[in-house]
Design an enzyme around this catalytic site. Structure first.
Site, PDB file in Angstrom:
ATOM      1  N   ASP A  35       0.943  -1.273   0.102  1.00 37.93           N
ATOM      2  CA  ASP A  35       0.102   0.003   0.242  1.00 37.93           C
ATOM      3  C   ASP A  35       0.830   1.125   0.091  1.00 37.93           C
ATOM      4  OD1 ASP A  35      -2.402  -1.814   0.164  1.00 37.93           O
ATOM      5  OD2 ASP A  35      -2.295  -1.645   2.373  1.00 37.93           O
TER       6      ASP A  35
ATOM      7  N   LYS B 179       1.861   2.006  -5.114  1.00 40.18           N
ATOM      8  CA  LYS B 179       2.227   1.562  -6.549  1.00 40.18           C
ATOM      9  C   LYS B 179       1.607   1.731  -7.473  1.00 40.18           C
ATOM     10  CE  LYS B 179       2.547  -2.575  -4.334  1.00 40.18           C
ATOM     11  NZ  LYS B 179       2.040  -1.968  -2.735  1.00 40.18           N
TER      12      LYS B 179
ATOM     13  N   GLY C 110      -4.636  -4.514  -3.710  1.00 36.94           N
ATOM     14  CA  GLY C 110      -5.534  -3.139  -4.295  1.00 36.94           C
ATOM     15  C   GLY C 110      -4.587  -2.022  -4.574  1.00 36.94           C
ATOM     16  N   HIS C 111      -4.547  -1.915  -5.886  1.00 34.34           N
ATOM     17  CA  HIS C 111      -3.943  -0.641  -6.481  1.00 34.34           C
ATOM     18  C   HIS C 111      -4.823   0.439  -6.706  1.00 34.34           C
ATOM     19  CE1 HIS C 111      -0.342  -3.484  -7.079  1.00 34.34           C
ATOM     20  NE2 HIS C 111      -0.620  -3.545  -5.945  1.00 34.34           N
TER      21      HIS C 111
ATOM     22  N   GLN D 278       1.958  -6.233  -2.990  1.00 34.73           N
ATOM     23  CA  GLN D 278       2.531  -6.266  -1.868  1.00 34.73           C
ATOM     24  C   GLN D 278       3.525  -5.536  -1.599  1.00 34.73           C
ATOM     25  OE1 GLN D 278       1.446  -9.433  -3.282  1.00 34.73           O
ATOM     26  NE2 GLN D 278      -0.348  -8.544  -2.742  1.00 34.73           N
TER      27      GLN D 278
HETATM   28  P1  GDP Z   1      -0.684   0.187  -3.571  1.00 38.17           P
HETATM   29  O1  GDP Z   1      -1.359  -0.809  -3.055  1.00 38.17           O
HETATM   30  O2  GDP Z   1       0.624   0.368  -3.243  1.00 38.17           O
HETATM   31  O3  GDP Z   1      -0.947   0.554  -4.995  1.00 38.17           O
HETATM   32  O4  GDP Z   1      -1.478   1.317  -2.661  1.00 38.17           O
HETATM   33  P2  GDP Z   1      -2.941   1.703  -2.250  1.00 38.17           P
HETATM   34  O5  GDP Z   1      -3.679   2.068  -3.507  1.00 38.17           O
HETATM   35  O6  GDP Z   1      -3.500   0.330  -1.552  1.00 38.17           O
HETATM   36  O7  GDP Z   1      -2.860   2.651  -1.296  1.00 38.17           O
HETATM   37  C1  GDP Z   1      -2.355   3.938  -1.439  1.00 38.17           C
HETATM   38  C2  GDP Z   1      -3.474   4.933  -1.127  1.00 38.17           C
HETATM   39  O8  GDP Z   1      -2.871   6.368  -1.254  1.00 38.17           O
HETATM   40  C3  GDP Z   1      -4.333   5.305  -2.272  1.00 38.17           C
HETATM   41  O9  GDP Z   1      -5.822   5.413  -1.680  1.00 38.17           O
HETATM   42  C4  GDP Z   1      -3.834   6.180  -3.206  1.00 38.17           C
HETATM   43  O10 GDP Z   1      -4.687   6.864  -4.077  1.00 38.17           O
HETATM   44  C5  GDP Z   1      -3.257   7.263  -2.188  1.00 38.17           C
HETATM   45  N1  GDP Z   1      -2.071   7.865  -2.752  1.00 38.17           N
HETATM   46  C6  GDP Z   1      -1.012   7.504  -3.627  1.00 38.17           C
HETATM   47  N2  GDP Z   1      -0.143   8.468  -3.638  1.00 38.17           N
HETATM   48  C7  GDP Z   1      -0.626   9.410  -2.647  1.00 38.17           C
HETATM   49  C8  GDP Z   1       0.029  10.908  -2.367  1.00 38.17           C
HETATM   50  O11 GDP Z   1       1.223  11.183  -2.788  1.00 38.17           O
HETATM   51  N3  GDP Z   1      -0.918  11.371  -1.446  1.00 38.17           N
HETATM   52  C9  GDP Z   1      -1.998  11.222  -1.070  1.00 38.17           C
HETATM   53  N4  GDP Z   1      -2.633  11.934  -0.162  1.00 38.17           N
HETATM   54  N5  GDP Z   1      -2.453  10.006  -1.285  1.00 38.17           N
HETATM   55  C10 GDP Z   1      -1.557   9.258  -2.196  1.00 38.17           C
HETATM   56  P1  IMO Z   2      -1.040  -4.225  -2.216  1.00 37.94           P
HETATM   57  O1  IMO Z   2      -0.366  -4.960  -3.470  1.00 37.94           O
HETATM   58  C1  IMO Z   2      -0.896  -4.557   2.093  1.00 37.94           C
HETATM   59  C2  IMO Z   2      -1.033  -8.560   3.650  1.00 37.94           C
HETATM   60  C3  IMO Z   2      -2.217  -9.140   4.481  1.00 37.94           C
HETATM   61  C4  IMO Z   2      -1.561  -9.967   5.432  1.00 37.94           C
HETATM   62  C5  IMO Z   2      -0.524 -10.711   4.638  1.00 37.94           C
HETATM   63  C6  IMO Z   2      -1.100 -12.077   4.227  1.00 37.94           C
HETATM   64  O2  IMO Z   2      -2.081  -3.423  -2.188  1.00 37.94           O
HETATM   65  O3  IMO Z   2       0.316  -3.380  -1.728  1.00 37.94           O
HETATM   66  P2  IMO Z   2      -2.439 -12.724   2.075  1.00 37.94           P
HETATM   67  O4  IMO Z   2      -3.870 -12.580   1.692  1.00 37.94           O
HETATM   68  O5  IMO Z   2      -1.415 -12.265   0.946  1.00 37.94           O
HETATM   69  O6  IMO Z   2      -2.072 -14.149   2.449  1.00 37.94           O
HETATM   70  O7  IMO Z   2      -2.143 -12.076   3.537  1.00 37.94           O
HETATM   71  O8  IMO Z   2      -0.279  -9.845   3.629  1.00 37.94           O
HETATM   72  N1  IMO Z   2      -1.462  -8.113   2.428  1.00 37.94           N
HETATM   73  C7  IMO Z   2      -1.184  -6.943   2.022  1.00 37.94           C
HETATM   74  N2  IMO Z   2      -0.827  -5.936   2.750  1.00 37.94           N
HETATM   75  N3  IMO Z   2      -1.105  -4.437   0.853  1.00 37.94           N
HETATM   76  C8  IMO Z   2      -1.237  -5.609  -0.200  1.00 37.94           C
HETATM   77  O9  IMO Z   2      -1.173  -5.388  -1.322  1.00 37.94           O
HETATM   78  C9  IMO Z   2      -1.373  -6.791   0.536  1.00 37.94           C
HETATM   79  N4  IMO Z   2      -1.480  -8.177   0.225  1.00 37.94           N
HETATM   80  C10 IMO Z   2      -1.342  -8.859   1.169  1.00 37.94           C
HETATM   81  O10 IMO Z   2      -2.861  -7.998   4.955  1.00 37.94           O
HETATM   82  O11 IMO Z   2      -1.157  -9.334   6.429  1.00 37.94           O
HETATM   83 MG    MG Z   3      -2.882  -1.723  -1.903  1.00 41.04          MG
END
Ligand code: GDP
Ligand code: IMO
Ligand code: MG
Length: 422
Positions: free
Chosen positions: A13, A16, A40-41, A221
């Site tokens: 999270d 990416k 979840g991206h 991840q």
């Molecule tokens: P990922 O799994 O690495 O793709 O990240 P996620 O999408 O799960 O979580 C990142 C969250 O931060 C999302 O809600 C993005 O829209 C948000 N985000 C990404 N870059 C920025 C930033 O520079 N500032 C803010 N405020 N939010 C951001």
């Molecule tokens: P993105 O790509 C954050 C965490 C779960 C748990 C552990 C194992 O959005 O960054 P799993 O279901 O993979 O066997 O769970 O890994 N986890 C993540 N945490 N971002 C993710 O993906 C994750 N995918 C799995 O919360 O701790």
């Molecule tokens: Mg994510």
């Protein structure tokens, strides 16, 4: 070199999705190489928010997506995700590796039953069946996307797997009993939609490398969730670090050029396991990170744990993955928090200071962070490097010095255009 990789340097999270979307402009293919719909991206563009679980983030800008052989794919989720994006008007090519393993209903059932059986020692998985699917792959019992094209083979493999999983579910105390025939019928309903996408993506990528096309690899991840190099057993079941980039795509190490490590300006984690710089979400800066940063899981809706930036963790990722560039996200969330802390070392219970991630889980759980403090910043300016306050630039410069990687871009908001290019 034609391949750029984007990986998460923390516990996932990091942002990416946003970084891949931003860098996808020159790419012919955007490739997921590990993980599944545990990811979840999020991508925010022109006021629209997209949350992708399986499709590579490049599809939002119309780039061709590849779901590589190292991924685990829930066919029902994939069909739904493709449809949802098409209904929102997106058009993109997609290629699904025939070698990618399928997550089937018994995998999520086993995932949930295993977590329940572990009680207080549960991993806190996403419940999507990721671990059980990779376990089947390793034990050579798995069903691959290519098997969907061979009805008899599929039927035989399903019968064997469902019998084994029903025995396992019973042993785990779960009431659920699965039926191979019913799963086969559910699959028959989605096979026509998936069939056009299933190909040998390794050949596709080798041809693209030969033609010097630009390829973007999208990690899921983060390195601290890597099955070998993360906080085992509180990890996911795939290689999120360097190993996965090659084994999960079919590319060779020599093909990979820049490695962009995405770093959130603080740290978050979902699920169980050690987290040295963790703060309380009930008060102070931890509460600020959680609320202002909207730190809620994209996949499961769980509250993310929050804490200060941990450069010991980031450096672990830099060394493991050969990170050449950093994309630092969410700098805006730290605006106006006052003094900003960065963990630069760990103090062990015996007083020793270390600057690496201990391999032993109990040792890692016992470390205390050693912080360096920085003057905080307010408004981050108009999107140019020069307009960023001196304090923010000093914080970024410190990351550059401590990691040896160049700052490539800085996130100052969730939208595509809230990005400062260095
Ligand atoms: P990922 O799994 O690495 O793709 O990240 P996620 O999408 O799960 O979580 C990142 C969250 O931060 C999302 O809600 C993005 O829209 C948000 N985000 C990404 N870059 C920025 C930033 O520079 N500032 C803010 N405020 N939010 C951001
Ligand atoms: P993105 O790509 C954050 C965490 C779960 C748990 C552990 C194992 O959005 O960054 P799993 O279901 O993979 O066997 O769970 O890994 N986890 C993540 N945490 N971002 C993710 O993906 C994750 N995918 C799995 O919360 O701790
Ligand atoms: Mg994510």
């Amino acid at each position: 070199m034609p391949v750029t990789a984007v990986i998460g340097t923390q516990w996932g999270d990091e942002g990416k999705g946003k970084v891949v979307d931003y860098l996808a402009e020159r790419a012919k293919f955007v490739v997921r190489f590990q993980g599944g719909n545990n990811a979840g991206h999020t991508i925010v563009v022109d006021g629209q928010t997209y949350k992708l679980h399986l499709l590579p983030s490049g599809v939002v800008s119309g780039k061709a997506g590849i779901i590589g052989n190292g991924c685990v794919v829930d066919p029902f989720v994939l069909v739904q995700e493709i449809r949802q994006l098409q209904e929102r008007g997106l058009r993109f090519d997609l290629h699904l590796s025939d070698r990618a393993h399928l997550i089937l209903p018994y995998h999520s059932a086993v995932d949930l039953a295993e977590e329940a059986a572990k009680g207080g020692a549960k991993v806190g998985t996403t419940g999507r069946g990721i671990g059980p699917c990779y376990a089947d792959k390793a034990s050579r019992a798995g069903i691959r996307a290519g098997d969907l094209l061979h009805p008899k083979r599929l039927q035989e493999k399903l019968a064997l797997n469902v019998a084994a999983k029903n025995a396992l579910l019973k042993a785990l105390g779960a009431k659920q009993v699965l039926d191979a025939k019913a799963i086969e019928e559910q699959l028959q309903a989605v096979i026509p939609a998936l069939k056009p996408y299933i190909v040998d993506t390794v050949k596709l990528l080798h041809d693209a490398v030969e033609a010097e096309e630009h390829i973007l690899l999208e990690g899921a991840q983060g390195v601290m969730l890597d099955i070998d190099h993360g906080t085992y057993p509180y990890v996911t079941s795939s290689a999120t670090a360097s190993g996965g980039m090659c084994s999960g795509s079919g590319l060779a190490p020599k093909d990979i050029g820049d490695v962009v490590g995405v770093v959130k300006a603080y740290t978050t984690r979902v699920g169980s396991g050690p987290f040295p710089t963790e703060l309380s979400l009930e008060e102070g800066v931890g509460k600020h990170m959680s609320t202002v940063g909207h730190e809620v899981g994209t996949t499961t809706g769980r509250k993310r744990r929050c804490g200060w930036l941990d450069l010991v963790v980031v450096n672990h990722a830099v060394r493991l993955c050969g990170v050449t560039h950093l994309a630092v996200t969410k700098m805006d969330v730290l605006s106006n928090v006052g003094t900003v802390k960065v963990c630069i070392a760990y103090q062990m219970p015996d007083g020793r200071k270390i600057t690496h991630v201990p391999s032993d889980p109990d040792e890692f759980a016992a470390v205390k962070p050693v912080y360096q403090e920085f003057d905080g910043w307010g408004d981050l300016g108009d999107g140019s490097w020069e307009s960023m306050p001196k304090e923010a630039r000093e914080f970024l410069q410190f990351m550059r010095e401590k990691t040896g990687a160049q700052i490539k871009l800085v996130g100052i908001g969730p939208a595509r255009d809230q990005t400062v290019l260095r």
